[in-house]
Structures are given as C-alpha cells and as structure tokens.
Design an enzyme around this catalytic site. Structure first.
Site, PDB file in Angstrom:
ATOM      1  CG  HIS A 165      29.637  69.400  63.838  1.00 38.61           C
ATOM      2  ND1 HIS A 165      30.937  69.863  63.743  1.00 38.61           N
ATOM      3  CD2 HIS A 165      29.237  69.644  65.105  1.00 38.61           C
ATOM      4  CE1 HIS A 165      31.305  70.382  64.905  1.00 38.61           C
ATOM      5  NE2 HIS A 165      30.296  70.273  65.754  1.00 38.61           N
ATOM      6  CG  HIS A 193      29.350  76.422  59.787  1.00 42.98           C
ATOM      7  ND1 HIS A 193      30.528  76.387  60.503  1.00 42.98           N
ATOM      8  CD2 HIS A 193      28.349  76.583  60.700  1.00 42.98           C
ATOM      9  CE1 HIS A 193      30.247  76.505  61.794  1.00 42.98           C
ATOM     10  NE2 HIS A 193      28.943  76.642  61.941  1.00 42.98           N
ATOM     11  CD  GLU A 236      33.953  75.311  59.626  1.00 43.75           C
ATOM     12  OE1 GLU A 236      34.397  76.113  60.458  1.00 43.75           O
ATOM     13  OE2 GLU A 236      32.812  75.399  59.138  1.00 43.75           O
TER      14      GLU A 236
HETATM   15  N1  LIG Z   1      24.757  71.494  64.172  1.00 46.20           N
HETATM   16  C1  LIG Z   1      25.382  72.765  64.472  1.00 46.20           C
HETATM   17  C2  LIG Z   1      24.752  73.864  63.666  1.00 46.20           C
HETATM   18  O1  LIG Z   1      25.075  75.029  63.913  1.00 46.20           O
HETATM   19  O2  LIG Z   1      23.935  73.532  62.753  1.00 46.20           O
HETATM   20  C3  LIG Z   1      25.248  73.079  65.955  1.00 46.20           C
HETATM   21  N2  LIG Z   1      26.600  72.872  66.483  1.00 46.20           N
HETATM   22  C4  LIG Z   1      26.961  73.587  67.680  1.00 46.20           C
HETATM   23  C5  LIG Z   1      26.229  73.057  68.879  1.00 46.20           C
HETATM   24  C6  LIG Z   1      26.941  73.534  70.113  1.00 46.20           C
HETATM   25  C7  LIG Z   1      26.241  73.042  71.372  1.00 46.20           C
HETATM   26  C8  LIG Z   1      26.101  71.531  71.336  1.00 46.20           C
HETATM   27  C9  LIG Z   1      25.422  71.099  70.042  1.00 46.20           C
HETATM   28  N3  LIG Z   1      26.145  71.617  68.891  1.00 46.20           N
HETATM   29  C10 LIG Z   1      27.523  73.277  65.428  1.00 46.20           C
HETATM   30  C11 LIG Z   1      26.902  72.625  64.240  1.00 46.20           C
HETATM   31  C12 LIG Z   1      27.420  73.145  62.920  1.00 46.20           C
HETATM   32  C13 LIG Z   1      28.893  72.790  62.706  1.00 46.20           C
HETATM   33  C14 LIG Z   1      29.330  73.150  61.322  1.00 46.20           C
HETATM   34  B1  LIG Z   1      30.718  72.482  60.867  1.00 46.20           B
HETATM   35  O3  LIG Z   1      31.004  72.847  59.523  1.00 46.20           O
HETATM   36  O4  LIG Z   1      31.739  72.907  61.752  1.00 46.20           O
HETATM   37  O5  LIG Z   1      30.620  71.045  60.927  1.00 46.20           O
HETATM   38 MN   LIG Z   2      31.492  70.687  58.861  1.00 49.31          MN
HETATM   39 MN   LIG Z   3      32.288  70.178  62.019  1.00 49.95          MN
HETATM   40 MN   LIG Z   4      33.519  73.743  62.260  1.00 53.10          MN
END
Ligand SMILES: N[C@@]1(C(=O)O)CN(C[C@@H]2CCCCN2)C[C@@H]1CCC[B-](O)(O)O
Ligand SMILES: [Mn+2]
Ligand SMILES: [Mn+2]
Ligand SMILES: [Mn+2]
Length: 305
Positions: free
Chosen positions: A121, A136, A272
């Site tokens: 991500h 996060h 994580e």
């Molecule tokens: N961009 C996200 C956010 O919540 O902002 C959305 N995503 C989840 C989502 C699930 C369905 C398909 C698209 N993605 C997780 C990501 C954050 C990860 C944080 B890390 O620290 O794990 O990298």
């Molecule tokens: Mn991350």
């Molecule tokens: Mn991630």
């Molecule tokens: Mn994560």
C-alpha cells in the site's frame, strides 16, 4: 553497526487487535541476540507505554486522531533521542501510523532524508480521501511538504510538521493503491516500483533505480519503512491487510541487503506484524521470522556467509 531498538506496541492506527503484540514477538524471536551475533552493538530502549485516550471521536474522516497523535509525539521524541545517541534506529510496530513519529523524529536531527517505503500500500491517503478512516493508511500525507495544505487541524497533531520532500520518496511493492492515492502519487510525481515493475525489471534493477533516484542530487541518510504486508501472504500471513501477489522472501531480503550496502541506512521501521491474523501458529512464526531476517539484512547479514 550500532543499533538502537524502540518498541511501539500501538494499534489505534487501524481497527484490528493484535498488532500491538508485534514488538515483543520480534524480540522473542531473537532479534537482539542475532544482531549481536553478526557483530552489531545493540541498545534496546524497550517499549513505549501509551496512555488510553478517552472520547477520541473522528476528525474529518480520520479515526482515533488523539491516540494516534499522542503516540507519535512520544515516538518522535524517542527516535530523536536514539539518533542523537549515535545509533541506527529500529522501530518495531505496531501499525504503520507509527511512521509519522518515526520519520518525524528521524528528520528532527536536521538532516534531509530519503524515504524508501516497502509496502503493498502507498499509505498516502489524506484525512479527507481515506476510504477507511484508519490512519495507518495515511502517514505519508502528514509527512510530505507538498501535501501540507491538504491536512486539516487534528487534535494532538499540532506538534507535527511535514519533513520530507516528495522527490525524496521511493515506493517498492505497491499492489493495492486507492484511486485517490494514485492521483496523489501521479500529481506529486513520486517514484514508485509496483509489483508490475518488480516483475518487469527484477528486484536488482529496482534497487539500482531506487538508489539512482534517491542519490540523484545529494546523498542523504535513508529511512526504510518496511510494512511486512509487502511480502506475499503465503510467507507473511500474520498481518492486518494481506494482499496476494507480494514480494518473495528472496526479493524482500535483497531489498535490505542492497540498502545496507549503501552505508546510508539511518533508521528502519518494521510494522504491521499481527499474530492474531496469522491463521495457524506456523503462519505467525513464518511472519515473525521473516521480519527478523529482514532486519538482520539491514545490518550486515548477507546470504553468502
Ligand atoms: N488504502 C487503505 C486505507 O485504509 O487507507 C485501504 N486498504 C484496504 C482496502 C481493502 C479493499 C481493497 C482496497 N484496499 C488498506 C489501506 C491501508 C493499509 C495500511 B498499511 O499500513 O497496512 O499499509
Ligand atoms: Mn503500510
Ligand atoms: Mn500495507
Ligand atoms: Mn497492514
């Protein structure tokens, strides 16, 4: 290598319990002893303790802002201290919102930094673009100068000033980027190596081009922020947001060996790891062992012996 370790047992940047157990799991797998065994001097600064924050209602669309802001203020001060005492800093998470404090504290010693972000991500949503509200997924938006105008006032965040330039950031391992994040990455012209580029170029070329990019002007200390979910979930299933098609063990380790040989690694985040998400015991073990091996690669372990 002289290494200072700080544990940040923190989970409020996201909604799944368990990631706060990461620091002690990584220690229990022998990180300190193994670093010493490969010739590092190691000082373990222990774990931060985070006060509970009552009534932490959402601001904009950012959830639990007070808890996240307070924890990262503490972490920033701790990382700054470790850097001032002359060590490379290892921050053990905890969720990736902790990169806010880790990078801020690292930058506080005045130096310009290069940031290598290894992750499935981009973690560059703003509090207004985030689809989940989980911080996060937002840390980079608070840290990058060019996004300053996009960040609303948030409780317990007044201490935080952006401290990195978009041109000094490189992403490796991207494969789950929100549309709004993709727009931000393009708009800022941030250098990215998604899994497509990893497949197309191969990891050696990716690392060559990563270093060409971050050293293109002046050589700066490197902050490596490693989200364990960059690795393929078959290898590292014990994490909050697993995404198929990730880095192999060999690719993950190659990244750390290459960064190590630059001689410029100044701080690394390992975040994580969540034992409550690993499914089986050996899923957790595999994830934790990979995290340890990645950190050993950062500080001199090479596979040739
Ligand atoms: N961009 C996200 C956010 O919540 O902002 C959305 N995503 C989840 C989502 C699930 C369905 C398909 C698209 N993605 C997780 C990501 C954050 C990860 C944080 B890390 O620290 O794990 O990298
Ligand atoms: Mn991350
Ligand atoms: Mn991630
Ligand atoms: Mn994560």
């Amino acid at each position: 290598h002289s290494v200072g370790i700080i544990g940040a047992p923190f989970s409020k940047g996201q909604s799944r319990d368990g990631v706060q157990l990461g620091p002690d799991l990584i220690r229990a797998a022998g990180l300190v002893e193994k670093l010493k065994g490969q010739g590092c001097t190691v000082k373990d600064y222990g774990n931060l303790t985070f006060e509970e924050v009552a009534k932490d209602e959402t601001t904009g669309r950012a959830k639990r802002p007070r808890a996240v802001g307070q924890a990262n203020k503490q972490l920033s001060e701790a990382v700054r201290k470790i850097k001032n005492e002359g060590h490379a800093c290892v921050m053990l998470g905890g969720d990736h919102s902790l990169a806010i404090g880790s990078i801020h504290g690292h930058a506080a010693c005045g130096t310009q930094l290069s940031v290598v972000w290894v992750d499935a991500h981009a973690d560059i949503n703003t509090p207004l673009t985030t689809p989940t509200g989980n911080i996060h997924g937002q840390p980079m938006s608070y840290l990058i100068h060019e996004l300053r105008s996009k960040i609303p006032v948030m409780p317990n965040f007044s201490w935080l000033k952006p401290c990195i330039a978009a041109e000094d950031v490189v992403y490796i391992g991207l494969r789950d980027v929100d549309p709004e994040e993709h727009y931000i990455l393009k708009y800022l012209g941030i250098k990215t190596f998604s899994m497509t580029e990893v497949d197309y170029l191969g990891i050696a070329k990716v690392m060559e081009q990563t270093c060409d990019h971050i050293f293109s002007k002046v050589k700066k200390p490197i902050h490596l922020s490693y989200d364990i979910d960059a690795l393929d979930p078959s290898l590292a299933p014990a994490t909050g947001t697993p995404v198929v098609g990730g880095l192999t063990y060999r690719e993950g380790i190659y990244i750390t060996e290459h960064i190590c040989q630059t001689g410029l690694l100044s701080a690394v985040d390992m975040v994580e790891v969540n034992p409550k998400r690993g499914g089986t015991d050996n899923g957790v073990r595999s994830t934790v062992d990979a995290a340890v091996d990645l950190l050993l690669g950062c500080f001199g372990r090479v596979r040739e012996g």
